[in-house]
Design a protein around this motif. Sequence first.
Motif, short mmCIF file in Angstrom:
data_model
loop_
_atom_site.label_atom_id
_atom_site.label_comp_id
_atom_site.label_asym_id
_atom_site.label_seq_id
_atom_site.Cartn_x
_atom_site.Cartn_y
_atom_site.Cartn_z
N LEU A 94 0.39 -1.25 0.05
CA LEU A 94 -0.29 0.24 0.05
C LEU A 94 0.32 1.26 -0.27
N LEU A 95 0.37 1.99 -0.45
CA LEU A 95 1.25 3.36 -1.15
C LEU A 95 0.91 4.28 -0.34
N ALA A 96 0.94 5.56 0.24
CA ALA A 96 0.20 6.00 0.99
C ALA A 96 1.72 7.82 1.32
N SER A 97 1.22 8.87 1.61
CA SER A 97 1.75 9.73 1.79
C SER A 97 1.81 9.92 3.85
N SER A 98 2.95 10.68 3.95
CA SER A 98 2.59 10.84 5.77
C SER A 98 2.21 12.11 5.51
N PHE A 99 2.04 13.47 4.03
CA PHE A 99 1.63 14.13 4.45
C PHE A 99 0.03 14.47 3.97
N PRO A 100 -1.06 14.82 5.00
CA PRO A 100 -1.99 14.70 4.01
C PRO A 100 -2.32 16.42 2.81
N LYS A 101 -1.71 16.97 2.91
CA LYS A 101 -2.17 17.57 1.14
C LYS A 101 -1.32 17.37 -0.25
N VAL A 102 -0.27 16.58 0.51
CA VAL A 102 0.42 16.11 -0.32
C VAL A 102 1.02 14.32 -1.04
N PHE A 103 0.92 13.92 -2.08
CA PHE A 103 1.42 12.16 -2.25
C PHE A 103 2.76 12.52 -2.35
N SER A 104 2.99 13.28 -3.98
CA SER A 104 4.46 13.42 -4.39
C SER A 104 3.98 14.37 -5.43
N ALA A 105 5.16 15.78 -4.98
CA ALA A 105 5.15 16.94 -6.46
C ALA A 105 5.92 16.03 -7.33
N GLY A 106 6.48 14.36 -7.92
CA GLY A 106 6.86 14.14 -8.68
C GLY A 106 8.76 14.55 -9.05
N LEU A 107 8.90 13.94 -10.23
CA LEU A 107 10.88 14.22 -10.24
C LEU A 107 11.50 15.60 -9.11
N ASP A 108 12.80 15.19 -8.53
CA ASP A 108 13.40 16.63 -8.13
C ASP A 108 13.88 16.82 -9.09
N LEU A 109 13.64 18.41 -8.90
CA LEU A 109 13.73 18.99 -10.30
C LEU A 109 15.30 19.88 -10.04
N SER A 110 15.24 19.61 -8.60
CA SER A 110 16.81 20.29 -8.87
C SER A 110 17.71 19.36 -8.47
N GLU A 111 17.49 18.15 -9.10
CA GLU A 111 18.48 17.12 -9.93
C GLU A 111 18.81 17.43 -11.49
#
Length: 269
Positions: free
Chosen positions: A53-70
Amino acid sequence: MSPIATSALQGGRILRIALATAPVNALTRPLVAALTAEFAAANSPGSGVRGILLASSFPKVFSAGLDLSELVLSRGNTQNNNTRESVRTYMTGFQELVAAVAGSKVPTATVVQGACPAGGTVLAMCTDYKVASSLQPGKFSMGLNETRVGLSPPLWLHTLARLNLKSSRTADTMIQLGYLCSTPEEALSHGFLDTVLPDGSPDQVEADAIHRIELLNQIPWEARVAAKLGARVKLLHRLQASTDDIVDCIVGEEFQTVTGNLLASMKKK
């Protein structure tokens, strides 16, 4: 601090993996590596895991996607050490994670909450089931908006979209436009989600995801795995390809300009 938080449910039969990379679960190198390792371990012989089961520890975001700084190269006053080679290793790691999730023999489900654009949507679409509540504590977003930052979608992304969305035409349109759905109901209508629970609480949404995993586990294991991997054979084959084309796009002028400007504007906020 670990980039993920794991817990064993139902006596260890269900592995809950919560993305826990503050502030927005960007897919950093440590997060990508941790997720890949957890999927590999869960799929190893004798693990005893029968659902992820994939989830998030933060209620307002699952994932913003790729780390653009990389992905923004070291140019002029840019304070990073990114090179074509570092971009290649980062994108190779991400592609390996996508393959691990999409090719998991263990049934998988994702609870989507809040922001889930681009790479977040990719992870969710790789799982067997995607569910969200109609009640969202933060701004909801879901879709494949890679083109909006100047990124040419790799061939495997087109295949993934066609496996999930309502039609090939829908997939083509959504990818070209880089369209983001702004409500769970809209995401459901296009196929980004499989279920939206009306006014579902976080516990109810997770219970629904676990129920789907249990349904998948009622099917004879080898037959179900063969059916799943057979449907995804083209996707998994394309995920074995080199990342050269997407790296060429990332280090190109268009992506560097668009994404560089985006990161600069974000730092001003």
